[in-house]
Design a protein around this motif. Structure first.
Motif, PDB file in Angstrom:
ATOM      1  N   THR A  12       0.815  -1.213   0.000  1.00  0.00           N
ATOM      2  CA  THR A  12       0.000   0.000   0.000  1.00  0.00           C
ATOM      3  C   THR A  12       0.849   1.264   0.000  1.00  0.00           C
ATOM      4  O   THR A  12       0.312   2.372  -0.131  1.00  0.00           O
ATOM      5  CB  THR A  12      -0.929   0.038   1.219  1.00  0.00           C
ATOM      6  N   HIS A  20       2.044   1.211   6.313  1.00  0.00           N
ATOM      7  CA  HIS A  20       1.826   0.575   5.023  1.00  0.00           C
ATOM      8  C   HIS A  20       1.973  -0.938   5.160  1.00  0.00           C
ATOM      9  O   HIS A  20       2.764  -1.430   5.960  1.00  0.00           O
ATOM     10  CB  HIS A  20       2.782   1.139   3.972  1.00  0.00           C
ATOM     11  N   ARG A  48      -6.525  -1.509   5.518  1.00  0.00           N
ATOM     12  CA  ARG A  48      -6.356  -0.071   5.360  1.00  0.00           C
ATOM     13  C   ARG A  48      -6.584   0.245   3.879  1.00  0.00           C
ATOM     14  O   ARG A  48      -6.874  -0.660   3.081  1.00  0.00           O
ATOM     15  CB  ARG A  48      -4.968   0.388   5.800  1.00  0.00           C
ATOM     16  N   ASP A  49      -6.470   1.536   3.496  1.00  0.00           N
ATOM     17  CA  ASP A  49      -6.615   1.862   2.082  1.00  0.00           C
ATOM     18  C   ASP A  49      -5.446   1.276   1.294  1.00  0.00           C
ATOM     19  O   ASP A  49      -4.379   0.983   1.861  1.00  0.00           O
ATOM     20  CB  ASP A  49      -6.705   3.377   1.865  1.00  0.00           C
ATOM     21  N   THR A 335     -10.337  10.096   1.961  1.00  0.00           N
ATOM     22  CA  THR A 335      -9.519   8.934   2.300  1.00  0.00           C
ATOM     23  C   THR A 335      -8.975   8.302   1.034  1.00  0.00           C
ATOM     24  O   THR A 335      -9.633   8.294  -0.001  1.00  0.00           O
ATOM     25  CB  THR A 335     -10.325   7.897   3.112  1.00  0.00           C
ATOM     26  N   GLY A 336      -7.747   7.790   1.110  1.00  0.00           N
ATOM     27  CA  GLY A 336      -7.137   7.120  -0.029  1.00  0.00           C
ATOM     28  C   GLY A 336      -6.355   8.072  -0.917  1.00  0.00           C
ATOM     29  O   GLY A 336      -6.390   9.292  -0.752  1.00  0.00           O
ATOM     30  N   THR A 374     -12.784   0.909   0.009  1.00  0.00           N
ATOM     31  CA  THR A 374     -11.561   0.999   0.793  1.00  0.00           C
ATOM     32  C   THR A 374     -11.747   0.507   2.222  1.00  0.00           C
ATOM     33  O   THR A 374     -12.828   0.639   2.806  1.00  0.00           O
ATOM     34  CB  THR A 374     -11.044   2.454   0.811  1.00  0.00           C
ATOM     35  N   SER A 376      -9.816   1.647   4.688  1.00  0.00           N
ATOM     36  CA  SER A 376      -9.132   2.618   5.541  1.00  0.00           C
ATOM     37  C   SER A 376      -9.876   2.788   6.855  1.00  0.00           C
ATOM     38  O   SER A 376     -11.076   2.475   6.955  1.00  0.00           O
ATOM     39  CB  SER A 376      -9.029   3.968   4.826  1.00  0.00           C
ATOM     40  N   LYS A 378     -10.815   5.517   8.196  1.00  0.00           N
ATOM     41  CA  LYS A 378     -11.892   6.489   8.018  1.00  0.00           C
ATOM     42  C   LYS A 378     -13.125   5.830   7.415  1.00  0.00           C
ATOM     43  O   LYS A 378     -14.255   6.093   7.847  1.00  0.00           O
ATOM     44  CB  LYS A 378     -11.415   7.633   7.134  1.00  0.00           C
TER      45      LYS A 378
END
Length: 404
Positions: A12, A20, A48-49, A335-336, A374, A376, A378
């Motif tokens: 990531t 990551h 996560r994203d 996000t992302g 995603t 993530s 968030k």
């Protein structure tokens, strides 16, 4: 030593100390002569994203259903046990593998000297080549691969290693550090905790979510569908139904005990409400309603059914069903890794009167995501709180409408 294990990871981002994670890992086995004797690969849910999706092309819809690293750690260990590990830019893969094993409390031998690096060796064997895997393989006369997929990159690095083994065997002779890593005493880890997950073919078409609704026994009372309508409102804000949206809709319909036929009838009702709430039904709106009909699993006749002559006159106000409308003061969260520059997008949102926040709360109007599926933090918070997660494109269109 049992041969070589060529490893590749897609991640990531660059630095695991910045949270990551590995999103795909592959191992290709080579014998002492450099011939391929086996392969293993899987997508991973990085929780996560996904970061630079334009490079690795892994979608959140694929990754969210993949195993976590902890689920396949035992299987990965068996792929590398007793073998000298090989990778193109080994220190990068070593850094991420070391971090992933550390997260689950397992010590690993993966330091910078523990594996053979084909990028480093290429500077000796092919000094005129650039350092990328693509460039080194081209210089060696090796065929092109589906670059930036862990499986194909591992295959390419394996072919490059085999080329070096034939051209300069003295360069690829295992070092003491590499042999020590191959003999590492790994702890006993559970295996086969989860099946591997592979990338979907480029032409894959996900079945409509209605196909996943199993028939239910008839009931004596009418269903209460407000909860379903609420989820459908959020799902259609960006004129698409993501994998996360589909799961939510299936979950709500299942909890309500709705049969597939009943959900289709509810979709007809929803589509009529959308048509009646439209500002006007001109060429653009007809296309938009047709798109929603398709997303809802309805055929073209359904659009004609809901568009009565009375629907064709201008009505008030703006769409309140299935349309993304932003208003000054709305709180939004990004996000992302967006296509647009994040600072520029933030500046445009603030100039239009929006409040760009760094965390999700119950007052958040929406989360704009590079990929609406995603994983993530968030996006996870948004789903828990019932805050819609929409595409970047949908947000930009709504922002343009707000800015006038």
């Amino acid at each position: 030593m049992d041969g070589f294990a060529v490893v590749d990871t897609e991640t990531t981002g660059i630095d695991p100390t910045h949270r990551h994670r590995i999103a795909e890992v592959a191992v290709v086995h080579l014998d002492a002569a450099g011939a391929v004797t086996g392969e293993w690969s899987t997508l991973l849910n990085p929780e996560r994203d996904l970061g630079p999706q334009a490079i690795h092309r892994i979608t959140a819809a694929e990754a969210r259903r993949a195993p976590r690293f902890a689920d396949i750690a035992g299987d990965l260990v068996e792929q590398v046990r007793g073998r000298v590990v090989v990778a193109h830019n080994w220190p990068f893969d070593a850094m991420h593998l070391r971090a992933e094993f550390a997260r689950i409390g397992v010590e690993s031998p993966f330091d910078d000297l523990a594996g053979f690096c084909t990028m480093r060796a290429a500077s000796i064997v092919m000094p005129n080549s650039r350092r990328s895997l693509v460039a080194c393989c081209t210089t060696a006369g090796l065929p092109a691969m589906r670059w930036h997929t862990a499986r194909d990159d591992a295959m390419a690095a394996g072919a490059l290693f085999g080329h070096m083994l034939a051209q300069a065997p003295e360069v690829v002779r295992p070092t003491d550090e590499q042999l020590q890593a191959a003999a590492w005493g790994w702890p006993a880890l559970a295996r086969d905790l989860a099946p591997t997950a592979q990338r979907l073919p480029a032409d894959h078409v996900e079945p409509h979510f209605l196909a996943r609704l199993v028939p239910w026994l008839p009931r004596d009372e009418e269903p209460l569908v407000d909860a379903y309508f609420a989820v459908l409102d959020d799902a259609l804000l960006d004129r698409r139904i993501s994998a996360s949206d589909a799961d939510a809709l299936v979950g709500v319909a299942t909890r309500l005990g709705l049969r597939r036929e009943e959900v289709l009838a509810i979709h007809h009702t929803y589509l009529r409400a959308l048509a009646q709430a439209a500002v006007s039904v001109g060429e653009r709106e007809l296309a938009d309603i047709g798109l929603v009909a398709t997303l809802l699993g309805l055929d073209g006749a359904a659009v004609a059914d809901v568009l009565t002559p009375g629907d064709r006159v201008r009505v008030d106000p703006a769409p309140t069903v299935g349309g993304l409308v932003l208003r000054p003061g709305d709180k939004v969260v990004f996000t992302g890794m967006m296509t647009a520059d994040r600072d520029d997008l933030t500046a445009r949102a603030v100039a239009a009167g929006l409040r760009v926040m760094t965390a999700v709360s119950r007052q958040t109007r929406l989360v704009a995501a590079a990929d609406p599926d995603t994983m993530s933090v968030k996006a996870k918070d948004a789903r828990v709180l019932g805050v819609p997660v929409v595409t970047e494109d949908a947000f930009v269109r709504a922002l343009a409408a707000l800015a006038g």
